[in-house]
Design a protein around this motif. Structure first.
Motif, short mmCIF file in Angstrom:
data_model
loop_
_atom_site.label_atom_id
_atom_site.label_comp_id
_atom_site.label_asym_id
_atom_site.label_seq_id
_atom_site.Cartn_x
_atom_site.Cartn_y
_atom_site.Cartn_z
N MET A 166 54.38 -8.56 75.39
CA MET A 166 55.55 -8.54 74.53
C MET A 166 55.18 -8.95 73.11
O MET A 166 55.75 -8.42 72.16
CB MET A 166 56.61 -9.49 75.13
N ARG A 167 54.24 -9.89 72.98
CA ARG A 167 53.81 -10.34 71.66
C ARG A 167 53.21 -9.19 70.85
O ARG A 167 53.48 -9.06 69.66
CB ARG A 167 52.80 -11.47 71.79
N LYS A 168 52.42 -8.36 71.51
CA LYS A 168 51.80 -7.24 70.79
C LYS A 168 52.85 -6.26 70.28
O LYS A 168 52.73 -5.73 69.18
CB LYS A 168 50.81 -6.52 71.70
N PHE A 169 53.88 -6.03 71.09
CA PHE A 169 54.94 -5.11 70.69
C PHE A 169 55.72 -5.66 69.50
O PHE A 169 55.99 -4.93 68.54
CB PHE A 169 55.87 -4.83 71.87
N ILE A 170 56.06 -6.92 69.54
CA ILE A 170 56.80 -7.52 68.42
C ILE A 170 55.92 -7.58 67.18
O ILE A 170 56.40 -7.36 66.07
CB ILE A 170 57.33 -8.91 68.81
N ALA A 171 54.62 -7.86 67.36
CA ALA A 171 53.70 -7.86 66.21
C ALA A 171 53.62 -6.46 65.60
O ALA A 171 53.57 -6.32 64.37
CB ALA A 171 52.33 -8.35 66.64
N PHE A 172 53.61 -5.44 66.45
CA PHE A 172 53.59 -4.06 65.95
C PHE A 172 54.86 -3.76 65.15
O PHE A 172 54.79 -3.17 64.07
CB PHE A 172 53.44 -3.08 67.12
N LEU A 173 56.01 -4.16 65.68
CA LEU A 173 57.27 -3.93 64.96
C LEU A 173 57.30 -4.69 63.64
O LEU A 173 57.77 -4.16 62.62
CB LEU A 173 58.45 -4.35 65.83
N PHE A 174 56.80 -5.92 63.65
CA PHE A 174 56.75 -6.72 62.43
C PHE A 174 55.88 -6.05 61.37
O PHE A 174 56.28 -5.91 60.21
CB PHE A 174 56.23 -8.12 62.73
N LYS A 175 54.70 -5.62 61.78
CA LYS A 175 53.78 -4.98 60.82
C LYS A 175 54.34 -3.66 60.30
O LYS A 175 54.20 -3.35 59.11
CB LYS A 175 52.43 -4.74 61.48
N THR A 176 55.00 -2.91 61.17
CA THR A 176 55.61 -1.65 60.74
C THR A 176 56.72 -1.90 59.72
O THR A 176 56.76 -1.24 58.68
CB THR A 176 56.18 -0.89 61.96
N CYS A 177 57.58 -2.85 60.00
CA CYS A 177 58.66 -3.19 59.06
C CYS A 177 58.09 -3.73 57.76
O CYS A 177 58.61 -3.43 56.67
CB CYS A 177 59.62 -4.19 59.67
N LEU A 178 57.03 -4.50 57.85
CA LEU A 178 56.40 -5.05 56.65
C LEU A 178 55.88 -3.94 55.75
O LEU A 178 56.14 -3.94 54.54
CB LEU A 178 55.25 -6.00 57.06
N VAL A 179 55.20 -2.98 56.33
CA VAL A 179 54.67 -1.86 55.54
C VAL A 179 55.82 -1.04 54.95
O VAL A 179 55.78 -0.67 53.77
CB VAL A 179 53.76 -0.97 56.43
N LEU A 180 56.85 -0.80 55.75
CA LEU A 180 57.98 0.00 55.26
C LEU A 180 58.72 -0.67 54.11
O LEU A 180 59.07 -0.02 53.13
CB LEU A 180 58.96 0.28 56.40
N PHE A 181 58.94 -1.99 54.21
CA PHE A 181 59.67 -2.62 53.11
C PHE A 181 58.79 -2.81 51.87
O PHE A 181 59.30 -2.80 50.75
CB PHE A 181 60.41 -3.89 53.54
N LEU A 182 57.49 -2.91 52.05
CA LEU A 182 56.61 -2.95 50.88
C LEU A 182 56.59 -1.59 50.18
O LEU A 182 56.58 -1.53 48.94
CB LEU A 182 55.20 -3.38 51.27
#
Length: 91
Positions: free
Chosen positions: A1-17
């Motif tokens: 579950m941690r890997k999935f949430i980390a993936f979502l976090f990184k994806t959102c981070l790139v998108l908002f940047l």
């Protein structure tokens, strides 16, 4: 579950940047071209999605802090034989 949430976090981070960069560059172009409509249109297009994605990234980052970090075994951390040999000489 941690890997999935980390993936979502990184994806959102790139998108908002990317959204923030587009927002700033669009407004900068409007200022340099002295075009007020471009500044307003850039704000209308990029502001709300960028702010929403940054809030979602913040939530995922907050949730990620509650998951324990995965432990890396020593064999995985030092997979290179050359480094392992140097490590043995140090010990």
């Amino acid at each position: 579950m941690r890997k999935f949430i980390a993936f979502l976090f990184k994806t959102c981070l790139v998108l908002f940047l990317i959204g923030g960069t587009c927002l700033v560059l669009g407004q900068l172009a409007g200022v340099l071209l002295q075009n007020g409509d471009l500044i307003v249109k850039t704000w209308d297009v990029f502001a709300n999605p960028t702010f929403m994605i940054s809030a979602i990234a913040g939530i995922f980052g907050f949730i990620l802090g509650y998951y324990p970090k995965e432990k890396v075994e020593e064999e995985d951390a030092y997979s290179s034989d050359e480094f392992s040999e140097e490590l043995e000489h140090v010990r």
